[in-house]
Design an enzyme around this catalytic site. Structure first.
Site, PDB file in Angstrom:
ATOM      1  N   CYS A  31       5.836  15.789  -9.577  1.00  0.00           N
ATOM      2  CA  CYS A  31       4.449  15.289  -9.579  1.00  0.00           C
ATOM      3  C   CYS A  31       3.795  15.212 -10.949  1.00  0.00           C
ATOM      4  O   CYS A  31       3.400  14.139 -11.387  1.00  0.00           O
ATOM      5  CB  CYS A  31       3.555  16.166  -8.721  1.00  0.00           C
ATOM      6  SG  CYS A  31       4.313  16.797  -7.248  1.00  0.00           S
ATOM      7  N   HIS A  60      -3.842  16.961 -10.391  1.00  0.00           N
ATOM      8  CA  HIS A  60      -2.603  17.650 -10.810  1.00  0.00           C
ATOM      9  C   HIS A  60      -2.166  17.392 -12.250  1.00  0.00           C
ATOM     10  O   HIS A  60      -0.959  17.441 -12.547  1.00  0.00           O
ATOM     11  CB  HIS A  60      -1.445  17.320  -9.843  1.00  0.00           C
ATOM     12  CG  HIS A  60      -0.458  18.460  -9.757  1.00  0.00           C
ATOM     13  ND1 HIS A  60       0.804  18.304  -9.244  1.00  0.00           N
ATOM     14  CD2 HIS A  60      -0.549  19.756 -10.154  1.00  0.00           C
ATOM     15  CE1 HIS A  60       1.452  19.459  -9.311  1.00  0.00           C
ATOM     16  NE2 HIS A  60       0.647  20.357  -9.854  1.00  0.00           N
ATOM     17  N   ASP A 106       2.944  10.988  -1.986  1.00  0.00           N
ATOM     18  CA  ASP A 106       3.452  12.192  -2.628  1.00  0.00           C
ATOM     19  C   ASP A 106       4.761  12.650  -1.980  1.00  0.00           C
ATOM     20  O   ASP A 106       4.785  13.011  -0.807  1.00  0.00           O
ATOM     21  CB  ASP A 106       2.388  13.294  -2.524  1.00  0.00           C
ATOM     22  CG  ASP A 106       2.578  14.369  -3.581  1.00  0.00           C
ATOM     23  OD1 ASP A 106       3.633  14.368  -4.247  1.00  0.00           O
ATOM     24  OD2 ASP A 106       1.678  15.207  -3.741  1.00  0.00           O
ATOM     25  N   ASP A 107       5.840  12.628  -2.742  1.00  0.00           N
ATOM     26  CA  ASP A 107       7.160  13.072  -2.256  1.00  0.00           C
ATOM     27  C   ASP A 107       7.701  12.214  -1.112  1.00  0.00           C
ATOM     28  O   ASP A 107       8.366  12.715  -0.205  1.00  0.00           O
ATOM     29  CB  ASP A 107       7.120  14.548  -1.781  1.00  0.00           C
ATOM     30  CG  ASP A 107       6.954  15.534  -2.922  1.00  0.00           C
ATOM     31  OD1 ASP A 107       6.728  15.101  -4.062  1.00  0.00           O
ATOM     32  OD2 ASP A 107       7.053  16.745  -2.656  1.00  0.00           O
ATOM     33  N   ASP A 133       5.377   8.975  -5.995  1.00  0.00           N
ATOM     34  CA  ASP A 133       5.420   9.598  -7.319  1.00  0.00           C
ATOM     35  C   ASP A 133       6.814  10.060  -7.712  1.00  0.00           C
ATOM     36  O   ASP A 133       7.154  10.126  -8.892  1.00  0.00           O
ATOM     37  CB  ASP A 133       4.415  10.762  -7.418  1.00  0.00           C
ATOM     38  CG  ASP A 133       4.747  11.920  -6.490  1.00  0.00           C
ATOM     39  OD1 ASP A 133       5.470  11.728  -5.487  1.00  0.00           O
ATOM     40  OD2 ASP A 133       4.259  13.046  -6.738  1.00  0.00           O
TER      41      ASP A 133
END
Ligand SMILES: *[C@@H]1O[C@H](CO)[C@@H](O)[C@H](O)[C@H]1NC(C)=O
Ligand SMILES: *[C@@H]1O[C@H](CO)[C@@H](O)[C@H](O)[C@H]1NC(C)=O
Ligand SMILES: *[C@@H]1O[C@H](CO)[C@@H](O)[C@H](O)[C@H]1NC(C)=O
Ligand SMILES: *[C@@H]1O[C@H](CO)[C@@H](O)[C@H](O)[C@H]1NC(C)=O
Length: 566
Positions: free
Chosen positions: A94, A150, A55-56, A308
């Protein structure tokens, strides 16, 4: 005469015995062949599919892209032993990115292209769009997910276990704190950790105060340990790391004293903490691959690792990741936001240890994996993804991607598309236009340098060698690493793209120079391409948080708060 008769009789008996023995041998051989067929059938049946999403995480935060700062030996080993996707495009944030992955559709089709879902916002991927796990479950897969969801949870039918996963252990919202497992929205703090299955949605406190990366890894390893090789497995591990969180300490490491020691050469304390978060993620990859190998599943597995979107180097929930040398960051349509880390490993790929320069888009994974699982991609309905399985395996050159829509976001006046080497990009807020990778002193001479031996000694590399009998060599690793780097010629000046820019990504991968004046025909072609997609765009809903969702209504947890529509 008499003796002749006897001898004739004996001969006949002997012949019968011979025939019998031959027949018996044939029967035995046939039985053997059958069991070989049985084994063969087992070996060639549907592959296990394991997807790990960071993530990120920025382009420059894996060491196989050329940075020496944060060693990622396990992720690198996966990349070097598999296929490195050097031009893999994702959405810039995301929710859109995960929507594209799950559906194989550009998120503009489903009102999911823009600002990520807030906690307590009633929006989701429409229920009439089938997600990857549901498609794979239909093909006979056991489907499990750990980590971040999410893509909506306002009612039960929108949660992971109603959308194709048999089990889910993780959080519904965009992020949580690493130890407390809470997220705060509108000053409302609630726990967001759930152990769901087909029968019940269960808030979970059993891992309270444990480090999220380790919890998700432990869960994944348990699923792998329990899994029966006879059934194909789809396991998605959507990590929290290395996203920042919103408590008092936004960059949370498992053990800061240890991180201080290991990464003492990184002066910037936030960047040092980030290195600790990435390092724990890398360990996780090693543990998962080792578990697959130990359980004899690795030989028939496909493992995908990707981020992502680009790192949030600046602004809201900044994580001190680095997209160097790419321009821009998360939320922007510059390369730093949408040109992501990705590699795929599988013993089923014969032509391995390659860097692939072809365009890939995150929507391609649905048809690609579905095809690898033996499915017919025509069953997937209207999708934007292209089946690139044969391209990954380098069997035939079919299904190559020549163009892609980066995104259209009408509320923010952002749009971008790529055809071949050309990229058009329109509208970009001035604040984010710069290059934010230079907070990183990348090649600190006091750092450890790049250690190929660590890659070869990593649990990932060792597990691959155990399973396949060989692994990529020292020399090959250095070559692949060179080929994986993106080199930019100049950083001196960046064109302003608030109106429009055209870039040639081959000559200028870092998007410094607008060439729209020189190539009006390309501008026109790309604008036409984007316009075609405007017709299918479904506007994204408001983004309001429903106060009925507040955790105080649900014993302190973020839970589905609306009744399911039957
Ligand atoms: C889902 O339903 C909506 C509303 O009826 C419709 O507009 C949309 O086209 C449907 N999407 C798909 C993929 O069937
Ligand atoms: C959250 O609390 C702060 C401080 O009490 C206040 O200033 C702010 O308006 C509150 N925000 C919301 C969305 O309620
Ligand atoms: C976790 O919760 C404790 C109290 O329960 C609090 O003191 C601490 O600040 C919280 N940590 C974060 C990162 O929010
Ligand atoms: C880690 O290093 C930072 C910066 O030098 C320091 O402030 C912090 O106290 C250290 N933490 C631990 C647990 O050693």
């Amino acid at each position: 005469m008499h003796t002749k008769k006897i001898s004739k009789a004996l001969k006949m008996i002997a012949a019968t015995v011979v025939i019998f023995v031959v027949a018996l041998c044939i029967t035995i051989a046939a039985t053997r062949a059958n069991s070989n067929n049985e084994k063969w059938r087992k070996i060639t049946r549907k592959p296990h599919i394991i997807v790990m999403i960071a993530d990120d995480m920025g382009w420059n935060d894996v060491s196989f892209h050329g940075s020496n700062q944060i060693p990622t030996p396990n992720i690198d080993a996966l990349a070097y032993n598999g296929v490195i996707l050097k031009n893999h495009y994702v959405l810039p944030v995301c929710t859109p990115s995960r929507t594209a992955f799950f559906t194989g559709r550009y998120p503009i089709r489903d009102g999911m292209y823009g600002y990520p879902l807030k906690a307590g916002e009633d929006r989701s991927i429409p229920l009439n769009v089938t997600l990857m796990p549901e498609h794979l479950h239909r093909l006979g897969y056991a489907t499990h997910m750990v980590g971040k969801w999410h893509v909506g949870y306002s009612d039960d039918n929108k949660t992971p276990v109603r959308r194709g996963f048999q089990t889910f252990y993780g959080y519904y919202n965009g992020y949580i704190t690493y130890f407390n497992h809470t997220i705060t929205q509108d000053n409302q703090t609630g726990f967001d950790m759930h152990r769901d299955n087909q029968n019940e949605l269960k808030p979970d406190m059993s891992n309270k105060n444990k480090y999220a990366t380790d919890i998700f890894t432990d869960e994944a390893v348990k699923i792998i340990d329990k899994h029966d090789d006879d059934q194909p497995l789809y396991l998605q591990i959507s990590h929290l790391a290395p996203h920042s969180s919103d408590g008092l300490e936004t960059l949370e490491t498992r053990d800061l004293a240890e991180v201080n020691e290991t990464f003492a050469y990184i002066q910037e304390i936030h960047r040092r903490k980030y290195a600790g978060m990435v390092s724990a993620l890398d360990e996780s990859v090693g543990r998962v691959v080792a578990a697959l190998s130990k359980n004899n599943l690795l030989k028939n597995s496909i493992i995908l690792f990707m981020s992502d979107n680009g790192a949030q180097t600046f602004g809201l929930l900044e994580n001190y990741g680095s997209n160097y040398p790419l321009r821009g960051l998360k939320f922007t349509l510059y390369e730093g936001g949408v040109h992501g880390v990705a590699c795929v490993y599988s013993p089923l790929i014969k032509h391995k240890a390659r860097v692939v320069n072809d365009l890939f888009h995150i929507t391609d994974w649905l048809p690609t994996l579905y095809s690898a699982a033996g499915g017919n991609v025509n069953e997937l309905g209207v999708i934007d993804g292209i089946n690139q399985w044969s391209n990954i395996k380098k069997e035939k050159i079919i299904g190559q991607r020549k163009s892609l829509l980066v995104n259209i976001n009408p509320e923010e006046n952002l749009e971008s598309a790529i055809i071949g080497q050309y990229k058009i990009l329109k509208g970009s807020s001035a604040l984010y236009d710069g290059y934010f990778g230079d907070n990183v002193n990348d090649n600190d001479p006091s750092g450890p340098g790049y250690n190929v031996e660590d890659v070869i000694a990593s649990p990932t590399s060792q597990s691959i060698a155990d399973t396949t009998g060989n692994a990529t060599t020292y020399k090959e690793i250095l070559q692949l690493r060179e080929q994986s780097k993106i080199i930019c010629k100049s950083f001196s000046k960046f064109s302003n793209c608030s109106v429009r820019c055209l870039f040639n990504l081959y000559n200028d991968p870092c998007e410094t120079t607008d060439i729209s004046d020189k190539h009006p025909e390309m501008v026109e072609k790309l604008e036409y391409y984007i316009n075609e997609y405007r017709d299918v765009l479904v506007n994204q809903k408001g983004g309001t948080v429903d106060i009925n969702s507040y955790p105080r209504n649900f014993n302190g947890f973020w839970m589905p708060w609306l009744n399911s529509v039957k």
